[in-house]
Scaffold this motif. Structure first.
Motif, mmCIF file in Angstrom:
data_model
loop_
_atom_site.group_PDB
_atom_site.id
_atom_site.type_symbol
_atom_site.label_atom_id
_atom_site.label_comp_id
_atom_site.label_asym_id
_atom_site.label_seq_id
_atom_site.Cartn_x
_atom_site.Cartn_y
_atom_site.Cartn_z
ATOM 1 N N GLY A 76 0.835 -1.188 0.000
ATOM 2 C CA GLY A 76 0.000 0.000 0.000
ATOM 3 C C GLY A 76 0.872 1.242 0.000
ATOM 4 N N ALA A 77 0.516 2.198 -0.872
ATOM 5 C CA ALA A 77 1.318 3.414 -1.024
ATOM 6 C C ALA A 77 1.537 4.102 0.325
ATOM 7 C CB ALA A 77 0.608 4.349 -1.999
ATOM 8 N N LYS A 78 0.497 4.097 1.137
ATOM 9 C CA LYS A 78 0.569 4.794 2.416
ATOM 10 C C LYS A 78 1.539 4.089 3.376
ATOM 11 C CE LYS A 78 -2.896 6.774 5.422
ATOM 12 N NZ LYS A 78 -4.286 6.617 5.851
ATOM 13 N N GLN A 79 1.412 2.778 3.432
ATOM 14 C CA GLN A 79 2.278 1.991 4.324
ATOM 15 C C GLN A 79 3.741 2.110 3.899
ATOM 16 O OE1 GLN A 79 1.134 0.011 6.928
ATOM 17 N NE2 GLN A 79 -0.951 0.664 6.570
ATOM 18 N N ALA B 104 1.698 -3.444 -9.042
ATOM 19 C CA ALA B 104 2.537 -3.549 -7.838
ATOM 20 C C ALA B 104 3.245 -2.226 -7.562
ATOM 21 C CB ALA B 104 3.543 -4.682 -7.996
ATOM 22 N N SER B 105 3.725 -1.583 -8.620
ATOM 23 C CA SER B 105 4.460 -0.331 -8.412
ATOM 24 C C SER B 105 3.515 0.777 -7.934
ATOM 25 C CB SER B 105 5.167 0.108 -9.700
ATOM 26 O OG SER B 105 4.231 0.336 -10.721
ATOM 27 N N ALA C 197 -3.149 8.196 -5.455
ATOM 28 C CA ALA C 197 -4.101 8.419 -6.562
ATOM 29 C C ALA C 197 -3.851 7.377 -7.652
ATOM 30 C CB ALA C 197 -3.907 9.828 -7.116
ATOM 31 N N ARG C 198 -2.585 7.150 -7.913
ATOM 32 C CA ARG C 198 -2.220 6.159 -8.930
ATOM 33 C C ARG C 198 -2.695 4.763 -8.481
ATOM 34 N NH1 ARG C 198 2.555 3.927 -11.362
ATOM 35 N NH2 ARG C 198 3.771 4.075 -9.462
ATOM 36 N N GLU C 199 -2.520 4.504 -7.203
ATOM 37 C CA GLU C 199 -2.945 3.219 -6.645
ATOM 38 C C GLU C 199 -4.435 3.002 -6.900
ATOM 39 O OE1 GLU C 199 -1.905 2.877 -2.531
ATOM 40 O OE2 GLU C 199 -2.785 0.903 -2.315
#
Ligand code: NOJ
Length: 768
Positions: A104-107, A165-166, A388-390
């Motif tokens: 997760g982007a945030k994690q 994934a990225s 946002a991309r996620e």
């Protein structure tokens, strides 16, 4: 010139106490970052790596060699479970180079922030994950994809996986698995490309190119990892984590070639393996990692251990304790430790005691930092952390389309007697039987760490798009109770209470589609089986239904080859659909109704009986290959055929292909031309995979009776013909001797070109 991020580092060193200024600078750096800048030249990166190394303490260096499993809700208030606090403290000290399983982007951002803003040198972390056949949108399991023999589609599938994934912060996948294997009892056969090193190498390279793209520093490309170096596919009797024992000829000609191809394709990382090779655990194996991989092949990336494989060297009986394990792993060239706690707890001491030379550590850290630079993490450590991309990219429509294309291409038609398939568009009274037909999870397959249960299109949902003329009865479950990735499968079910309903339905139907096979977690890591049949009571269900209606289409869904001799003898149509991922049901229904004409070819032999395992097409002749004397003393079983049920390279189509005019031009020994004319004779357009096999008739080290050395996949319209030409060079005609030298020996070669490893036109030539 310094990049923005390096300016930040320098600036922060000057004003370490000024948190506000650091934050401000960080914001400026982020806004000026360039995500897609072309890869920096290798020598520029080397200079930066050396400059950074010169600033690092031994603790910081060893820290780069440590990979931890994600330890807590990184965005939460405090580390919680297990040794999380210890990991957290170590991270703050610059004692961690990488995490796995943080998602997760945030994690990812939360942990990255600690690494770059709170440690002395601010070296960014690299985040790894097992992105094996997709992240959220799942492609077919890798073995299934391999049945497509379609390198473009496979590359695209890996590309999609990398994009998703990225978008969740990941910049490194532990894939592709390029192990070659021959035993369907081993659960991990689902994760690779099958039994053949030539096909396996091509597929491995396609996957690496898909993950890594053209520019590793782009925000949507990720580092790949060729694993497991080496020989993990040869665990004895297919039993997970078991002993491995093979000779040098197998090592050089079967096990190593896909890894060599991966290195030549610039794979950024290699994972070593749990198993021993010649009595030496892979993680502590100097010969494999230093002599071959980094020495002979010139691998420039870094080697990661497998999970705790460093520590497991104590269990193997190779190291007396974890400190000695740490010494062996470092000396042997294992650059990063995954969750063994060998390096983090012992490597600094070993260096300070003079037992490990600091140059070994410098080399490992240099390799790790180089990949981080190549990924562009020093320019923008947060470039993979865009929520946002996620949001935008996970389960994207384009990814669904690619997954469907890949799923279509992965299906293998094993049998189609009497043209029962494809089903007519107006087919009436279809019975659909089997729990797996109504399953939205199992067909996602194994090794799908980031996926969500219930996100596969089920077979019933797929059928709804083609017909309203079916009725469903479960018949029987596959397993009883809950199943998950980590724990044992509960018992296969013995409950036959649904049989009656299924049989009655079959009785009054015109055609019966039976969807049978394995649960998604019957295969994968630690899922070895001694029986490779239909689990539970499914075989009985099949036979009971057959008694009342023989017009059966058997749709198999499984993660490994199954031994189903009764079905092969009795059921008129069999479709191998493996586990096709998110788009499973759509792909299966399209094939059943002829909206897609199946084109897959088996990447792994299907045995008649588990007793034939290991079984593979590229075997040696032995001294007694045939029943020449008409007595019992030849290489065979007394109770079973030698041949597999379905051979490597085999797969049917709704059309037929005729082979003619085999031509061999051996005038130039450096480029022998072999061609054949293929005609689509079956009345509908279809795709064919033409395969070329050779046999080196007499060599200084015996060669297999057949070896795949070329293939081409193409579409032919009805009645269309095509000349398919292959060129055989030293690369195809040579082999490795027992010292690991690649040699080409003159002499007679047989060549076969055809539609599978057992059907084609044969000729021979002399290599002068
Ligand atoms: C163990 C597996 O063998 C390996 O392939 C995987 O990448 C690691 N666990 C990390 O999950």
């Amino acid at each position: 010139m310094h990049s923005g991020y390096q300016v930040l580092l320098i600036f922060r060193h000057m004003k370490r106490s000024n948190f506000l200024i650091t934050l401000l600078t960080g914001a400026l750096v982020l806004s000026s970052c360039v995500s897609n800048k072309p890869a920096e030249r290798a020598d520029e990166i080397d200079k930066k790596v050396n400059a950074l190394l010169a600033q690092m303490t031994i603790e910081e260096k060893v820290g780069q060699m440590v990979q931890y499993n994600g330890f807590y809700d990184a965005t939460g208030p405090a580390p919680s479970e297990g040794n999380a606090q210890e990991k957290y403290d170590n991270l703050k000290k610059g004692g961690v180079g990488s995490f796995l399983n943080v998602r997760g982007a945030k994690q990812v951002r939360a942990l990255q922030k600690i690494a770059v803003e709170e440690t002395r040198l601010g070296i960014p972390l690299i985040f790894g994950l097992d992105v094996i056949h997709g992240h959220k949108t799942l492609s077919p399991i890798p073995l299934a994809e391999s049945a497509s023999w379609d390198m473009q589609a496979i590359k695209k599938s890996a590309r999609v996986a990398a994009i998703e994934a990225s978008a969740i912060g990941i910049n490194w996948t532990f894939a592709p698995m390029v192990d070659i294997y021959r035993d369907a009892r081993w659960g991990r056969v689902m994760e690779g490309a099958g039994e053949d090193p030539y096909l396996g190498a091509k597929i491995g390279v396609a996957r690496i190119k898909g993950f890594q793209g053209d520019d590793l520093s782009a925000h949507n490309t990720i580092a790949a990892c060729a694993k497991h170096f080496a020989g993990y596919g040869f665990v004895e009797a297919g039993k997970e984590y078991n002993t491995v024992d093979f000779g040098t000829s197998t090592l050089y000609n079967i096990v190593l070639p896909p890894f060599k191809a991966a290195v030549d394709a610039d794979v950024k990382t290699v994972m070593n393996a749990f198993n021993i090779v010649n009595g030496v655990p892979s993680t502590g194996n100097k010969f494999l990692q230093r002599d071959i991989l980094k020495g002979k092949w010139g691998f420039k990336g870094y080697v990661i251990s497998d999970w705790a494989s460093g520590a497991e060297m104590v269990n193997h009986g190779f190291a007396a304790d974890l400190k000695e394990a740490s010494l062996h792993a470092a000396e042997a060239g294992c650059d990063m430790d995954m969750e063994s706690y060998t390096y983090v707890n012992h490597l600094v001491d070993l260096v300070e005691e003079g037992k490990v030379n600091v140059s070994i550590v410098d080399e490992a850290v240099g390799r790790i930092l180089r990949v981080k630079y190549e990924l562009g993490l020093f320019d923008d450590p947060y470039k993979y952390c865009d929520e946002a991309r996620e949001k935008e990219l996970l389960y994207h429509d384009d990814h669904q389309a690619a997954a469907l294309d890949m799923a279509h291409k992965s299906v293998v038609l094993l049998k189609n007697e009497g043209g029962i398939l494809p089903l007519a568009k107006d087919q009436k009274k279809i019975a659909v039987i089997g729990a797996l037909a109504d399953d939205k999870t199992s067909m996602l397959g194994s090794w799908r760490i980031g996926s969500d249960d219930g996100t596969a299109v089920s077979v019933l949902e797929g059928l709804n798009k083609h017909t309203a003329n079916y009725t469903y009865a479960k018949g029987a479950d596959v397993v009883a109770g809950d199943v998950n990735f980590v724990f044992h499968l509960n018992e296969n079910t013995t409950d036959k209470s649904g049989f009656k309903e299924a049989i009655q339905l079959a009785k009054k139907s015109e055609v019966v589609v039976m969807v049978l096979g394995e649960h998604g977690f019957h295969s994968g890591e630690a899922r070895s089986r001694t029986k490779i049949d239909l689990p539970g009571v499914q075989q009985q269900l099949l036979e009971e239904v057959y008694k009342v209606n023989q017009n059966i289409v058997l749709v198999l869904t499984n993660g490994r080859p199954l031994a189903l001799p009764w079905a092969a003898d009795n059921i008129p149509a069999i479709v191998e659909t493996w586990q096709l991922g998110t788009q499973s049901g759509n792909a299966i229904a399209d094939v059943l109704f002829g909206a897609y004409n199946p084109s897959g070819k088996l990447p792994m032999s299907f045995p008649r009986s588990v007793g034939q395992c290991p079984i593979y097409y590229n075997k040696f002749s032995t001294g007694r290959p045939v029943n020449a004397e008409k007595n019992v003393f030849w290489s065979h079983y007394t109770d079973e055929e030698n041949d597999p049920l379905y051979a490597f390279g085999y797969g049917l189509s709704y059309t037929t292909f005729e082979y003619a005019d085999l031509k061999i031009d051996d005038a130039n020994p450096k480029a022998i031309k072999v061609s054949v004319k293929v005609t689509n004779t079956g009345g509908v357009s279809g795709e064919e995979v033409t395969q070329l096999y050779i046999r080196d008739k007499a060599a200084s080290v015996v060669r297999p009776i057949k070896e795949l050395k070329g293939f081409e996949k193409y579409t032919l319209a009805a009645n269309e013909s095509k000349e398919v030409t292959f060129t055989l060079t030293d690369a195809e005609l040579g082999f490795y001797d027992n010292q690991g030298n690649f040699i080409v020996e003159p002499g007679m070669f047989d060549v076969m070109v055809g539609t599978s490893s057992v059907k084609g036109l044969s000729g021979s030539f002399e290599l002068k």
